[in-house]
Scaffold this active site. Structure first.
Site, mmCIF file in Angstrom:
data_model
loop_
_atom_site.group_PDB
_atom_site.id
_atom_site.type_symbol
_atom_site.label_atom_id
_atom_site.label_comp_id
_atom_site.label_asym_id
_atom_site.label_seq_id
_atom_site.Cartn_x
_atom_site.Cartn_y
_atom_site.Cartn_z
ATOM 1 N N GLU A 18 -11.704 4.460 89.587
ATOM 2 C CA GLU A 18 -12.537 5.196 90.418
ATOM 3 C C GLU A 18 -11.848 5.639 91.828
ATOM 4 O OE1 GLU A 18 -16.122 2.722 91.655
ATOM 5 O OE2 GLU A 18 -16.928 4.614 92.213
ATOM 6 N N GLY A 39 -12.305 -4.965 96.708
ATOM 7 C CA GLY A 39 -12.664 -6.145 96.451
ATOM 8 C C GLY A 39 -13.018 -6.406 94.939
ATOM 9 N N MET A 68 -14.018 -4.024 91.143
ATOM 10 C CA MET A 68 -14.252 -2.833 90.497
ATOM 11 C C MET A 68 -14.982 -2.966 88.713
ATOM 12 S SD MET A 68 -14.088 0.602 90.228
ATOM 13 C CE MET A 68 -15.044 1.346 88.965
ATOM 14 N N GLU A 69 -16.090 -2.248 88.918
ATOM 15 C CA GLU A 69 -17.003 -2.661 87.974
ATOM 16 C C GLU A 69 -16.972 -2.202 86.577
ATOM 17 O OE1 GLU A 69 -17.447 -0.523 90.522
ATOM 18 O OE2 GLU A 69 -18.960 1.113 89.870
ATOM 19 N N ASN A 70 -15.676 -1.638 86.079
ATOM 20 C CA ASN A 70 -15.244 -1.191 84.821
ATOM 21 C C ASN A 70 -16.096 -1.805 83.618
ATOM 22 O OD1 ASN A 70 -12.858 0.030 86.084
ATOM 23 N ND2 ASN A 70 -12.008 -2.208 85.937
ATOM 24 N N GLU A 101 -20.701 -6.424 90.910
ATOM 25 C CA GLU A 101 -20.074 -5.770 89.808
ATOM 26 C C GLU A 101 -20.947 -5.668 88.610
ATOM 27 O OE1 GLU A 101 -18.074 -3.805 90.925
ATOM 28 O OE2 GLU A 101 -17.613 -5.210 92.795
ATOM 29 N N HIS A 152 -23.537 -3.371 88.549
ATOM 30 C CA HIS A 152 -23.281 -1.931 87.805
ATOM 31 C C HIS A 152 -23.183 -1.857 86.596
ATOM 32 C CE1 HIS A 152 -22.163 -0.205 91.940
ATOM 33 N NE2 HIS A 152 -21.123 -1.109 92.306
ATOM 34 N N GLU A 183 -24.097 2.038 94.974
ATOM 35 C CA GLU A 183 -23.612 1.124 95.699
ATOM 36 C C GLU A 183 -24.492 0.387 96.635
ATOM 37 O OE1 GLU A 183 -20.793 -0.196 95.028
ATOM 38 O OE2 GLU A 183 -19.784 1.522 94.008
HETATM 39 N N1 BES Z 1 -17.248 0.580 92.624
HETATM 40 C C1 BES Z 1 -16.857 -0.380 93.885
HETATM 41 C C2 BES Z 1 -15.432 -0.032 94.237
HETATM 42 C C3 BES Z 1 -14.982 1.529 94.690
HETATM 43 C C4 BES Z 1 -15.748 2.354 95.228
HETATM 44 C C5 BES Z 1 -13.692 1.802 94.084
HETATM 45 C C6 BES Z 1 -15.502 3.628 95.480
HETATM 46 C C7 BES Z 1 -13.439 3.269 94.404
HETATM 47 C C8 BES Z 1 -14.238 4.038 95.044
HETATM 48 C C9 BES Z 1 -17.262 -1.595 93.575
HETATM 49 O O1 BES Z 1 -18.414 -1.951 92.744
HETATM 50 C C10 BES Z 1 -17.392 -2.157 95.132
HETATM 51 O O2 BES Z 1 -18.376 -1.833 95.679
HETATM 52 N N2 BES Z 1 -16.511 -2.911 95.406
HETATM 53 C C11 BES Z 1 -16.677 -3.431 96.765
HETATM 54 C C12 BES Z 1 -16.766 -5.132 96.669
HETATM 55 C C13 BES Z 1 -18.371 -5.221 96.563
HETATM 56 C C14 BES Z 1 -18.876 -6.637 96.441
HETATM 57 C C15 BES Z 1 -18.843 -4.906 98.031
HETATM 58 C C16 BES Z 1 -15.209 -3.367 97.415
HETATM 59 O O3 BES Z 1 -14.205 -3.152 96.409
HETATM 60 O O4 BES Z 1 -14.993 -3.358 98.659
HETATM 61 ZN ZN ZN Z 2 -20.217 -1.408 93.904
#
Ligand code: BES
Ligand code: ZN
Length: 835
Positions: free
Chosen positions: A123, A257, A259-261, A294, A297, A316
């Site tokens: 992503e 933080g 990634m929801e693969n 995650e 998601h 998100e």
């Molecule tokens: N899908 C996101 C990570 C992401 C978003 C990667 C856009 C690349 C582009 C993931 O679900 C996410 O939101 N991660 C957060 C942590 C979350 C607990 C707030 C992050 O990585 O900051």
């Molecule tokens: Zn997310």
């Protein structure tokens, strides 16, 4: 990186249905080769696929060799195809690079030896770095993946392996076919791992993985919480978890933080691993929310996916509110909705009150814009606050029923916001789309002024803006107890003792009460009769108002003094943040600073006496956490007993032995009050040796607190030493140094001098815009404002950071003007308070 144009959607030419991927990974050679066989249908007369930095060696369509060409925007065009079904085969090779996306190595040490695992991060649009594909969320297809790797490793992907064989000293792993899914959710991980597994109520296999440098005990909490979360969402969403297994992997290098693969969620180590004796309770709660985010998601985002990135907020914002819904159900005693009010809402409102901030929903022309367009305070936090307001508006039962209907109707396909509103509208009978539209498409939020008169209370709404602004004229549909307030003005009955608006703090606006009304609330709070939500909300709203001309910051001094008998951990967290706001107004070693320190330690003294330094055997987690806030406040107040005690603990305990709630404070106190150089030597040595992220984070907090110029210079010189400070942590170190007023000038200078390194290292990642953005959240003088403008204005052509810079200028301007306007009043108020 300048993208003024709108990218072409390749799905308009070719609709893939299945990918058969064979990828051979040469870890040591930092390369891979691949054969992608993609079946799909051509709608016009050409096939277009995304490919980024892949060396294409041949292309066939239905067995015949075809001409191909690479164009702008990563487009691989295969001309001359006939409309209808076809099978395309692409042979290619690619590179494993050090940037934390595509296919990349994660480095760690095992017993001092360097080791690595390989992982993917696709992503938003990095699947194309590993295989040619229509790399758009709407292009859902099934995937059959075969990986050829070195032997002796664990190889994981979204689905369970269906076969694994060794030949020619290589390991060949083939995975089961995935359901229909988007390319950005495909993932694989290769390396040596420890693991722990269990099953959900409905028999889903859940396994948690980490490198062998971690302990198996550190996987237990994540395992339990992942299982609890999947059980919860299956019930809440009314739709079973769609895959046979759910893996979670803690990776030593990770840009975000987590990634929801689908079926293979990847995490930063600090977001997954819980070591009971060294991880703080706050980190445990953070781990819970990340896991729940995650895993939510897996339905919201993976089963049903936004059609294009302009609706990423739908992914998100939703996952953010579901974190709280889920964790609240599993751990009601944590009272996470109060955290929501104080963390997500404050994060969102602080940002959303600056001119130039985006709205929650916003056009996306090119996926490269995502890094900066999707502002975490807005797309995550504000979006979640708006969804919470909507959930209150429709009611929990309709909210849940609407979601179930939405998942059933749109499973394995794509949606936009209106599909969700339609489902919720059908379930609630309320016009959800109309209600949400203004909140989602307008930036900013309202402040409601409440003035009492003999007939009731007059309300007026206007946009709440701090810093530069141009006469805002927007209005919002504001939910009140009995109806929606959409006009500029209204008069309502004066109900409640005391009268308060947004009594449960579930709506996205703040209130400015007139003197009569606010005195009644303050009275209610000092009398000890106010509920926690009310106490927390007043601090939140007043501290926001104090950033604008609506309220003088000097009033915050009166405000905190109404909390002298405060015992709640979360309210104390907010109190300490208000004290933090006041710190900006006082210069070191002045009578005003001394007065603020006295006020702080006087407020904290009763709880310090009660809680002490030692946890009692059966105390609540809240008290354990509160102890750290209280001791932190006493240390800020330079209470001699607290300083002595902290230094005694530093001298007698190892970092692993220290109370995990107090370790940061102990290290900071030693660095500030002890032998600076010796402490920093010792701590940096341990930073290098440990693979434990909690210890590392405490060391970072501790050493960056130094006021010694030589030590500051030494720390600054380490920022680019990526074998000591991982690139995933550079921004955190930079921010800590910048936040330390003794190190601020040097850190800010470092950023300017090393900008080209920063750009090169972080350019493609979401964290890139953290540098202009965090800088703007801390810099506070006119001189720094001018330097910021001079340095960043020429970089406005870089789309990835353009908005961060523009908002950043407003952010610093607001802070500088606030300091100029309120400093004298705050100083005067402080000295009158405690002479
Ligand atoms: N899908 C996101 C990570 C992401 C978003 C990667 C856009 C690349 C582009 C993931 O679900 C996410 O939101 N991660 C957060 C942590 C979350 C607990 C707030 C992050 O990585 O900051
Ligand atoms: Zn997310």
């Amino acid at each position: 990186m300048v993208y003024m144009h709108t990218v072409k959607r390749l799905i308009t030419e070719f609709i893939p249905t299945n990918y058969n991927l064979h990828i051979t990974v040469d870890r040591v050679g930092r390369a891979f080769t691949g054969v992608t066989t993609v079946t799909g249908s051509v709608t016009t007369n050409k096939i277009m696929l995304h490919a980024h930095e892949l060396q294409i060696s041949s292309v066939t369509v239905d067995g015949k060799a075809y001409e191909w060409a690479m164009g702008a925007d990563d487009e691989l065009t295969i001309a001359g195809a006939a409309p209808g079904e076809c099978t395309v085969v692409v042979n290619y090779s690619g590179k494993i690079t050090d940037q934390l996306h595509g296919l990349y190595p994660c480095k760690y040490k095992l017993n001092g030896e360097p080791k690595e695992v390989l992982a993917t991060q696709f992503e938003s649009h990095y699947a194309r770095n590993v295989f040619p594909c229509v790399d758009e969320p709407a292009a859902k297809a099934t995937f059959d993946l075969t990986l050829t790797t070195e032997t002796g490793v664990t190889v994981l992907s979204n689905m369970p392996a269906k076969s694994q064989t060794e030949s020619n000293k290589q390991l060949v792993t083939t995975f089961d076919t995935t359901p229909k899914m988007s390319t950005y959710l495909l993932a694989f991980v290769i390396g040596d791992f420890i693991s722990k597994n269990g099953k959900t109520k409905n028999g889903i296999d859940v396994t948690i993985y980490a490198t062998p440098a971690q302990t198996t005990a550190s996987l237990n909490f994540a395992l339990k919480h992942s299982i609890d979360t999947i059980d919860f969402f299956e019930d809440y969403f009314g739709v079973p978890y769609p895959l046979p297994k759910s893996d979670a992997v803690a990776l030593p290098d990770f840009a975000n933080g987590a990634m929801e693969n689908w079926g293979l969620v990847t995490y930063r180590e600090s977001a997954l691993l819980y070591n009971p004796s060294v991880t703080s309770i706050a980190s445990k709660q953070y781990i819970s929310t990340v896991i729940s985010h995650e895993l939510s998601h897996q339905w919201f985002g993976n089963l049903v996916t936004m059609a294009w990135w302009d609706d990423l907020w739908l992914n998100e914002s939703f996952a953010t509110i579901m974190e709280y819904v889920c964790v609240d159900a599993i751990y009601p005693e944590w009272n996470v909705w109060l955290d929501f009010n104080l963390n997500e809402a404050v994060y969102a409102m602080r940002r959303d009150s600056l001119a130039g901030v985006q709205s929650v929903k916003i056009d996306v022309h090119h996926p490269d814009e995502l890094q900066s367009v999707f502002d975490g305070a807005i797309v995550y936090a504000k979006g979640a606050c708006l969804l919470r307001m909507m959930r209150e508006y429709v009611g929990e039962a309709a909210f849940k029923a609407g979601l179930t209907a939405y998942f059933k109707k749109h499973a394995y396909s794509n949606t936009s916001g209106s599909d969700l509103w339609n489902a919720l509208q059908a379930a609630s009978g309320k016009n959800v789309g109309d209600f949400m539209d203004k909140w989602l498409t307008q930036n900013g939020f309202p402040v409601v002024s409440a003035t009492s008169n003999k007939d009731g209370v007059d309300l007026t709404q206007k946009q709440f803006v701090i810093g530069p602004n141009n006469e805002p004229t927007k209005l919002w549909p504001i939910p009140l107890e009995n109806g929606i307030f959409e006009a500029k003005q209204a008069t309502i009955a004066k109900t409640g003792t005391p009268f308060r608006l947004n009594a449960n703090d579930t709506n996205f606006y703040i209130t400015k009460y007139d003197q009569t009304l606010s005195e009644a609330i303050l009275q209610h709070i000092s009398s000890g009769k106010a509920a926690v939500v009310e106490r927390a909300q007043l601090l939140k709203e007043q501290s926001l108002l104090a950033k604008s001309p609506e309220l003088s910051s000097a009033e915050l001094v009166n405000l905190i003094n109404a909390y002298e008998s405060e015992t709640d951990e979360k309210v104390w967290g907010m109190l300490s943040s208000v004290i933090g706001e006041l710190k900006r107004f006082v210069d070191p070693d002045t009578p005003a600073e001394a007065a603020l320190k006295t006020i702080a330690r006087t407020l904290a003294a009763p709880m310090y006496k009660k809680l002490g330094w030692q946890a009692s055997p059966n105390e609540s987690e809240d008290d354990t956490m509160l102890r750290s806030t209280i001791i932190g406040t006493m240390l800020y107040g330079e209470n001699a007993n607290a300083i002595t005690k902290a230094r005694e603990l530093y001298a007698t305990q190892t970092l692993e032995q220290m109370d995990s709630e107090l370790r940061d404070l102990i290290l900071i106190a030693e660095v500030r009050h002890g032998d600076n150089a010796a402490a920093i030597d010792n701590l940096l040595k341990q930073y290098e040796q440990t693979e434990n992220v909690d210890i590392r984070s405490s060391i970072c907090d501790g050493v960056t607190a130094t006021d010694n110029p030589e030590q500051i210079a030494r720390l600054i010189s380490l920022l680019k030493n990526t074998s000591l400070i991982r690139t995933q942590d550079t921004a955190m170190w930079y921010v800590r140094l910048l936040n330390n007023r003794h190190a601020r000038t040097a850190a800010w200078q470092w950023l300017q001098t090393e900008w080209s390194w920063v750009e090169q290292t972080f350019g493609g990642d979401k964290s890139y815009d953290a540098f202009p953005r965090y800088s703007a959240s801390i810099l506070a003088t006119r001189e720094q404002l001018n330097e910021y403008i001079a340095f960043f204005t020429p970089k406005l052509t870089d789309t990835a950071i353009k908005r961060a810079i523009n908002v950043g200028i407003n952010d610093i301007t607001a802070r500088v003007e606030l300091l100029e306007a309120d400093k004298a009043a705050v100083e005067q108020k402080l000295s009158s308070f405690r002479a």
